[in-house]
Enzyme design. Sequence first.
Site, mmCIF file in Angstrom:
data_model
loop_
_atom_site.group_PDB
_atom_site.id
_atom_site.type_symbol
_atom_site.label_atom_id
_atom_site.label_comp_id
_atom_site.label_asym_id
_atom_site.label_seq_id
_atom_site.Cartn_x
_atom_site.Cartn_y
_atom_site.Cartn_z
ATOM 1 N N GLY A 1 7.366 4.487 3.507
ATOM 2 C CA GLY A 1 7.801 5.779 3.986
ATOM 3 C C GLY A 1 9.057 5.663 4.828
ATOM 4 C CB SER A 2 10.840 8.233 6.831
ATOM 5 O OG SER A 2 9.735 8.719 7.578
ATOM 6 N N GLY B 1 8.728 2.950 7.549
ATOM 7 C CA GLY B 1 8.637 1.555 7.169
ATOM 8 C C GLY B 1 7.754 1.390 5.947
ATOM 9 C CD GLN B 2 8.209 -3.000 3.727
ATOM 10 O OE1 GLN B 2 8.188 -2.895 2.501
ATOM 11 N NE2 GLN B 2 9.030 -3.835 4.355
ATOM 12 C CB VAL B 3 1.411 0.559 4.742
ATOM 13 C CG1 VAL B 3 -0.002 0.128 5.129
ATOM 14 C CG2 VAL B 3 1.904 1.644 5.683
ATOM 15 C CE LYS C 1 2.121 3.130 9.904
ATOM 16 N NZ LYS C 1 2.073 4.430 10.660
ATOM 17 C CG LEU D 1 -2.063 -1.020 1.213
ATOM 18 C CD1 LEU D 1 -2.862 -0.917 2.498
ATOM 19 C CD2 LEU D 1 -2.961 -0.866 0.005
ATOM 20 N N GLY D 2 1.997 1.221 0.583
ATOM 21 C CA GLY D 2 2.853 2.409 0.628
ATOM 22 C C GLY D 2 4.129 2.122 1.381
ATOM 23 C CG ASP E 1 3.430 13.403 8.664
ATOM 24 O OD1 ASP E 1 3.552 14.383 7.898
ATOM 25 O OD2 ASP E 1 3.778 12.251 8.370
#
Length: 1087
Positions: free
Chosen positions: A708-709, A711-713, A728, A705-706, A825
């Site tokens: 980022g800084s 980790g990952q989803v 996540k 799904l995505g 955020d």
Amino acid sequence: MGYLQSQKAVSLGDENTDALFKLHTSNRKSANMFGIKSELLNPSELSAVGSYSNDICPNRQSSSSTAADTSPSTNASNTNISFPEQEHKDELFMNVEPKGVGSSMDNHAITIHHSTGNGLLRSSFDHDYRQKNSPRNSIHRLSNISIGNNPIDFESSQQNNPSSLNTSSHHRTSSISNSKSFGTSLSYYNRSSKPSDWNQQNNGGHLSGVISITQDVSSVPLQSSVFSSGNHAYHASMAPKRSGSWRHTNFHSTSHPRAASIGNKSGIPPVPTIPPNIGHSTDHQHPKANISGSLTKSSSESKNLSTIQSPLKTSNSFFKELSPHSQITLSNVKNNHSHVGSQTKSHSFATPSVFDNNKPVSSDNHNNTTTSSQVHPDSRNPDPKAAPKAVSQKTNVDGHRNHEAKHGNTVQNESKSQKSSNKEGRSSRGGFFSRLSFSRSSSRMKKGSKAKHEDAPDVPAIPHAYIADSSTKSSYRNGKKTPTRTKSRMQQFINWFKPSKERSSNGNSDSASPPPVPRLSITRSQVSREPEKPEEIPSVPPLPSNFKDKGHVPQQRSVSYTPKRSSDTSESLQPSLSFASSNVLSEPFDRKVADLAMKAINSKRINKLLDDAKVMQSLLDRACIITPVRNTEVQLINTAPLTEYEQDEINNYDNIYFTGLRNVDKRRSADENTSSNFGFDDERGDYKVVLGDHIAYRYEVVDFLGKGSFGQVLRCIDYETGKLVALKIIRNKKRFHMQALVETKILQKIREWDPLDEYCMVQYTDHFYFRDHLCVATELLGKNLYELIKSNGFKGLPIVVIKSITRQLIQCLTLLNEKHVIHCDLKPENILLCHPFKSQVKVIDFGSSCFEGECVYTYIQSRFYRSPEVILGMGYGTPIDVWSLGCIIAEMYTGFPLFPGENEQEQLACIMEIFGPPDHSLIDKCSRKKVFFDSSGKPRPFVSSKGVSRRPFSKSLHQVLQCKDVSFLSFISDCLKWDPDERMTPQQAAQHDFLTGKQDVRRPNTAPARQKFARPPNIETAPIPRPLPNLPMEYNDHTLPSPKEPSNQASNLVRSSDKFPNLLTNLDYSIISDNGFLRKPVEKSRP
């Protein structure tokens, strides 16, 4: 005179009507059906009536009437067949010949064949009924009747024409049963023997046991017969299956001999009529002695008679001249359209609606009459299927007879009978419908009458209480029904709104209610015709007491006049500071309109949405709850086999749900050492995800799904709950691990604070450790807000969608502000849609969140949405989320970020370009002021990589947004204040005009900076300018530009009024914009 004499006369009165009806519909397969035994049929007693034969089947060499059907030049006569007289028990042959009246009648011969040796007597009605209901339904079940007109009697024909067995063009024979113009005719049905060759029987032979009536066409031209409506009688190969329809004839009408003088086109006679006493009753029986005695006496008295002749004057005289037995054995001579009243007097019966179309029958001397022999059988074995139909037919006929007799439509019925007789006359001259013996329109009337009368249910009697009780709204007065008028839909609609007292006053409620009327079985056609019955609408409740305060205007019935509301109403309704209680009525409507706008936006990418929907549906079908097994019974799960590491790892898990798909390679390429977490992590510390593999032996990895800084989803299937979740996986780093623990704590708190999921925040599911990675499971949502703007071509969203999303974001920030939680955020990527076609959103990613007073990191928020206090290194709190909210709303409107800085220097320059530099008081509090300002507090010049230099106050907010909505501009400007203490709080934002719908009457100046503007308004009535961000104090030392040049700093212009005292007085056309720009200073001309 009597044709067949009987010992006892049986009248045809009304008392024997039901008996005649039932006797014709009884079972014909009984051994003693008609009460006639073999010993009663003595050949010696019946020799005078006819001749006997020992052959059941006639001589095959004799020509049949069907020969004339196939060849016009070949005819045959059944009257000239000679029968041996050795066997007299097999056949009964009688000749009856009534005379016609005047020149239109001639001598006729009736030849009747009866047999009791191998077969049973049967009627054409019985044959018709049996042919419809019998499963055999073959050509052997025929009613064999030969009807014709012949001026020559049987014996004379046998004597004078010795060659009558040969073919002749002057003699024809027809076999017709269940016809329309005749009554029920008797026929012989042989049970023991069947025709071996039916085609041969039709073409060359004649069936035994038939009523044969022949006619010589050449000798009797242009004469109508009593027994047929035409001058020719042909042989039909079988009886019609239904009245008026000929089937299995095996001949063509074009092959019949034609009589040019008569004009008969087809040559086939019309179908005789079934007598009216058929199919009404099956309960009565006729005494056997009457029939047997009648047969015995008639045979003895007419022993030496070969032909009996009598003039036929009227239908009543014909019955009077017949013997009593002939009244039983021969059907009533009646017209097809005789009146019911005269029919009752003449002992004739009305034809059922099934056969006669319920037409009134009237006696007419000039109409053609028919005669057929009838023998009433004994109903020992009544047919249970025919009984209800017969009873219903009798009910319809009786009701029709009473109705006609009551109203006395004699003249009208006689005129109808004359028209019907004229039609029959036309049909007798030829044509296709002459074969069916009814007019061209009678079949339609017959079908309509059959559907109307045969299937109608019996109407129950109305209780006496409804007729006698005068208090009810019954339309019966004094036992008679009065005509009533059904209320229209509009009247019923008006009655709905009448008070209950007025509706109840129409009827006397004190009187006892009558018993309920028994309801009929409602058909589909009746339901379609019934009007809709409206439900009772409850009365309007009284207004609450708090609505009757001062200034309340009562409701008006007329919509054409609306009084002006008092201004005290707005004063009495004070807005509440609670967001949940504000704007309760407009919010659902705005949400629906926003959903429609979302559908319009996503319709542009409908193909991709359909693909996503198919994938989601397939995942939902796979998602299910699986019963876990123990770690020692993992072989029972039909999943991927375990690796060597998993065989040792699985001992740490009690419940095993999933071990991966069978075709997935779960091996990692990296070396299994401690530095790379046994090969499960990459160099960045992220977990190496394999699609189709398991997570904690519970989740199945579907896709990404995505990333980022943090980790990952992943999108996964939770086999414990049977739902799709977003998992996540935090990076295997201590910094991110500690922050993930804070996020997990906040998510757990949010689930406690929002158990009903009302504050638009993601719902937490579970968290756990897997292979040294912290995993957080939440609910699965849709795409984010940035993807929505991107799918719309970066053109911005409709204002109604922006308002709906803003209201939800403020609702989220309100709860966080009350609980002193900072999101840290907030951006479009962290605002996810719940459904692609709806405007409902939820805030995600609390990985950077913290509680106020527990701020750990200084570098937070995404650059475009980063607040000034975070950039300058000031202390921050919940107002930083309000700043991010203002930036997000502006981006949703324009499609691009409001402050698109490449770095923090340009980011701060973009802010000062619209709102100017911050105040010196704020700069003094900044820990990073030397990075952005010099020692005097002036902003350091900065040129971007693209060569763009931004100057403070060079743009206005309405210029950048290109918006004229005052409330929208005011809402954004209140969110983007330099000072966090002056910034709008979420509770105040919930009561802003932009969300509540209250519009400000003051119009903003939307003209650009270098545009002409009108004369300024009066200073006394001029609105107070909207407050601007505080300017640094170092700007006072700057030199001002020349008065002739446009000034970019209104505050400096006001402060330098001592140096230039005549500057403001010399300006005639000047106005200060929202951001302090001087539009066009012009010196006042001197005289």
